[in-house]
Write a protein that holds these residues in place. Structure first.
Motif, PDB file in Angstrom:
ATOM      1  N   MET A   1      -8.740   3.674  -4.248  1.00  0.00           N
ATOM      2  CA  MET A   1      -8.761   3.054  -2.941  1.00  0.00           C
ATOM      3  C   MET A   1      -8.242   4.068  -1.940  1.00  0.00           C
ATOM      4  O   MET A   1      -7.278   4.756  -2.177  1.00  0.00           O
ATOM      5  CB  MET A   1      -7.871   1.807  -2.981  1.00  0.00           C
ATOM      6  CG  MET A   1      -7.701   1.174  -1.638  1.00  0.00           C
ATOM      7  SD  MET A   1      -6.853  -0.411  -1.619  1.00  0.00           S
ATOM      8  CE  MET A   1      -5.529  -0.219  -2.747  1.00  0.00           C
ATOM      9  N   SER A   2      -8.874   4.126  -0.803  1.00  0.00           N
ATOM     10  CA  SER A   2      -8.448   5.080   0.218  1.00  0.00           C
ATOM     11  C   SER A   2      -7.209   4.575   0.932  1.00  0.00           C
ATOM     12  O   SER A   2      -6.907   3.396   0.926  1.00  0.00           O
ATOM     13  CB  SER A   2      -9.566   5.297   1.233  1.00  0.00           C
ATOM     14  OG  SER A   2      -9.695   4.153   2.056  1.00  0.00           O
ATOM     15  N   LEU A   3      -6.484   5.480   1.558  1.00  0.00           N
ATOM     16  CA  LEU A   3      -5.304   5.086   2.326  1.00  0.00           C
ATOM     17  C   LEU A   3      -5.678   4.181   3.485  1.00  0.00           C
ATOM     18  O   LEU A   3      -4.932   3.273   3.832  1.00  0.00           O
ATOM     19  CB  LEU A   3      -4.572   6.318   2.830  1.00  0.00           C
ATOM     20  CG  LEU A   3      -3.871   7.136   1.756  1.00  0.00           C
ATOM     21  CD1 LEU A   3      -3.211   8.356   2.378  1.00  0.00           C
ATOM     22  CD2 LEU A   3      -2.839   6.303   1.035  1.00  0.00           C
ATOM     23  N   ALA A   4      -6.835   4.400   4.087  1.00  0.00           N
ATOM     24  CA  ALA A   4      -7.258   3.548   5.205  1.00  0.00           C
ATOM     25  C   ALA A   4      -7.443   2.117   4.749  1.00  0.00           C
ATOM     26  O   ALA A   4      -7.005   1.181   5.410  1.00  0.00           O
ATOM     27  CB  ALA A   4      -8.547   4.081   5.813  1.00  0.00           C
ATOM     28  N   VAL A   5      -8.078   1.921   3.601  1.00  0.00           N
ATOM     29  CA  VAL A   5      -8.253   0.562   3.078  1.00  0.00           C
ATOM     30  C   VAL A   5      -6.904  -0.036   2.730  1.00  0.00           C
ATOM     31  O   VAL A   5      -6.627  -1.195   3.028  1.00  0.00           O
ATOM     32  CB  VAL A   5      -9.191   0.555   1.850  1.00  0.00           C
ATOM     33  CG1 VAL A   5      -9.201  -0.813   1.191  1.00  0.00           C
ATOM     34  CG2 VAL A   5     -10.595   0.940   2.275  1.00  0.00           C
ATOM     35  N   SER A  37     -10.836  -4.731  -1.934  1.00  0.00           N
ATOM     36  CA  SER A  37      -9.623  -5.030  -2.681  1.00  0.00           C
ATOM     37  C   SER A  37      -8.956  -6.262  -2.097  1.00  0.00           C
ATOM     38  O   SER A  37      -9.109  -6.558  -0.915  1.00  0.00           O
ATOM     39  CB  SER A  37      -8.629  -3.866  -2.592  1.00  0.00           C
ATOM     40  OG  SER A  37      -9.178  -2.692  -3.125  1.00  0.00           O
ATOM     41  N   ILE A  38      -8.218  -6.958  -2.947  1.00  0.00           N
ATOM     42  CA  ILE A  38      -7.371  -8.041  -2.471  1.00  0.00           C
ATOM     43  C   ILE A  38      -5.968  -7.834  -3.019  1.00  0.00           C
ATOM     44  O   ILE A  38      -5.769  -7.168  -4.039  1.00  0.00           O
ATOM     45  CB  ILE A  38      -7.901  -9.444  -2.850  1.00  0.00           C
ATOM     46  CG1 ILE A  38      -7.884  -9.654  -4.360  1.00  0.00           C
ATOM     47  CG2 ILE A  38      -9.277  -9.682  -2.272  1.00  0.00           C
ATOM     48  CD1 ILE A  38      -8.180 -11.089  -4.757  1.00  0.00           C
ATOM     49  N   ARG A  39      -5.006  -8.395  -2.323  1.00  0.00           N
ATOM     50  CA  ARG A  39      -3.608  -8.397  -2.753  1.00  0.00           C
ATOM     51  C   ARG A  39      -3.180  -9.851  -2.832  1.00  0.00           C
ATOM     52  O   ARG A  39      -3.525 -10.661  -1.980  1.00  0.00           O
ATOM     53  CB  ARG A  39      -2.740  -7.635  -1.762  1.00  0.00           C
ATOM     54  CG  ARG A  39      -1.303  -7.474  -2.258  1.00  0.00           C
ATOM     55  CD  ARG A  39      -0.440  -6.722  -1.284  1.00  0.00           C
ATOM     56  NE  ARG A  39      -0.170  -7.614  -0.157  1.00  0.00           N
ATOM     57  CZ  ARG A  39      -0.028  -7.225   1.088  1.00  0.00           C
ATOM     58  NH1 ARG A  39      -0.140  -5.964   1.419  1.00  0.00           N
ATOM     59  NH2 ARG A  39       0.229  -8.085   2.046  1.00  0.00           N
ATOM     60  N   LEU A  40      -2.426 -10.185  -3.847  1.00  0.00           N
ATOM     61  CA  LEU A  40      -1.981 -11.552  -4.068  1.00  0.00           C
ATOM     62  C   LEU A  40      -0.622 -11.762  -3.410  1.00  0.00           C
ATOM     63  O   LEU A  40       0.359 -11.107  -3.763  1.00  0.00           O
ATOM     64  CB  LEU A  40      -1.902 -11.810  -5.574  1.00  0.00           C
ATOM     65  CG  LEU A  40      -1.705 -13.227  -6.059  1.00  0.00           C
ATOM     66  CD1 LEU A  40      -2.828 -14.128  -5.580  1.00  0.00           C
ATOM     67  CD2 LEU A  40      -1.659 -13.237  -7.586  1.00  0.00           C
ATOM     68  N   ASN A  41      -0.575 -12.660  -2.415  1.00  0.00           N
ATOM     69  CA  ASN A  41       0.686 -13.015  -1.766  1.00  0.00           C
ATOM     70  C   ASN A  41       1.381 -14.159  -2.503  1.00  0.00           C
ATOM     71  O   ASN A  41       2.602 -14.240  -2.516  1.00  0.00           O
ATOM     72  CB  ASN A  41       0.444 -13.450  -0.318  1.00  0.00           C
ATOM     73  CG  ASN A  41      -0.110 -12.341   0.544  1.00  0.00           C
ATOM     74  OD1 ASN A  41       0.164 -11.171   0.322  1.00  0.00           O
ATOM     75  ND2 ASN A  41      -0.912 -12.703   1.518  1.00  0.00           N
ATOM     76  N   VAL A  75      -4.114 -14.885  -0.623  1.00  0.00           N
ATOM     77  CA  VAL A  75      -4.495 -13.486  -0.834  1.00  0.00           C
ATOM     78  C   VAL A  75      -4.656 -12.776   0.501  1.00  0.00           C
ATOM     79  O   VAL A  75      -4.918 -13.405   1.526  1.00  0.00           O
ATOM     80  CB  VAL A  75      -5.793 -13.351  -1.652  1.00  0.00           C
ATOM     81  CG1 VAL A  75      -5.655 -13.986  -3.017  1.00  0.00           C
ATOM     82  CG2 VAL A  75      -6.986 -13.918  -0.911  1.00  0.00           C
ATOM     83  N   GLN A  76      -4.498 -11.486   0.466  1.00  0.00           N
ATOM     84  CA  GLN A  76      -4.708 -10.605   1.613  1.00  0.00           C
ATOM     85  C   GLN A  76      -5.941  -9.786   1.298  1.00  0.00           C
ATOM     86  O   GLN A  76      -6.085  -9.286   0.171  1.00  0.00           O
ATOM     87  CB  GLN A  76      -3.487  -9.702   1.755  1.00  0.00           C
ATOM     88  CG  GLN A  76      -3.216  -9.188   3.118  1.00  0.00           C
ATOM     89  CD  GLN A  76      -2.605 -10.252   4.018  1.00  0.00           C
ATOM     90  OE1 GLN A  76      -1.949 -11.155   3.563  1.00  0.00           O
ATOM     91  NE2 GLN A  76      -2.843 -10.128   5.297  1.00  0.00           N
ATOM     92  N   MET A  77      -6.834  -9.647   2.254  1.00  0.00           N
ATOM     93  CA  MET A  77      -8.037  -8.846   2.034  1.00  0.00           C
ATOM     94  C   MET A  77      -8.321  -7.997   3.253  1.00  0.00           C
ATOM     95  O   MET A  77      -7.713  -8.190   4.303  1.00  0.00           O
ATOM     96  CB  MET A  77      -9.210  -9.748   1.691  1.00  0.00           C
ATOM     97  CG  MET A  77      -9.503 -10.791   2.704  1.00  0.00           C
ATOM     98  SD  MET A  77     -10.557 -12.047   1.978  1.00  0.00           S
ATOM     99  CE  MET A  77     -10.434 -13.223   3.290  1.00  0.00           C
ATOM    100  N   ALA A  78      -9.240  -7.080   3.104  1.00  0.00           N
ATOM    101  CA  ALA A  78      -9.561  -6.130   4.175  1.00  0.00           C
ATOM    102  C   ALA A  78     -10.199  -6.829   5.369  1.00  0.00           C
ATOM    103  O   ALA A  78     -10.918  -7.821   5.219  1.00  0.00           O
ATOM    104  CB  ALA A  78     -10.495  -5.047   3.648  1.00  0.00           C
TER     105      ALA A  78
END
Length: 106
Positions: A1-5, A37-41, A75-78
């Motif tokens: 994953m890129s830093l920007a994403v 990508s997603i992140r789980l909150n 979840v958090q997403m782009a």
């Protein structure tokens, strides 16, 4: 994953959520046409991100499928990725889930 994403996921993306159904799993469908990508909150206790290729459909897992004792997911997403949630009472029942929230990324 890129830093920007990674920066977009961590800072400016709006959270998406589903509530109810204790013991539920989260099934992700990536129909966005992009790697994302997603992140789980929530549920708490999981860190990092999960990456999904275009067309990928997979349960969110950290070794085993992740279940929520309350049935809620956040979840958090782009940015630029829209979400749609649907409840499927049968999805994942063979893998320890009490039904699943289906998160479609568009």
């Amino acid at each position: 994953m890129s830093l920007a994403v990674a920066a977009v996921i961590g800072v400016s993306a709006a959270p998406a959520r589903a509530d109810g159904a204790p013991g539920a799993c989260l099934l992700v469908q990536n129909h966005s046409g992009y790697d994302t990508s997603i992140r789980l909150n929530y549920p708490y206790g999981y860190s990092g991100t999960w990456d999904f290729s275009p067309g990928e459909i997979a349960f969110l897992a950290d070794g085993d499928r992740i279940t929520s004792s309350t049935g809620s997911f956040n979840v958090q997403m782009a940015d630029g990725i829209s979400d749609a949630w649907a409840w499927d009472p049968m999805a994942g029942n063979d893998g320890g889930c009490n039904g699943s929230w289906v998160l479609t990324l568009n």
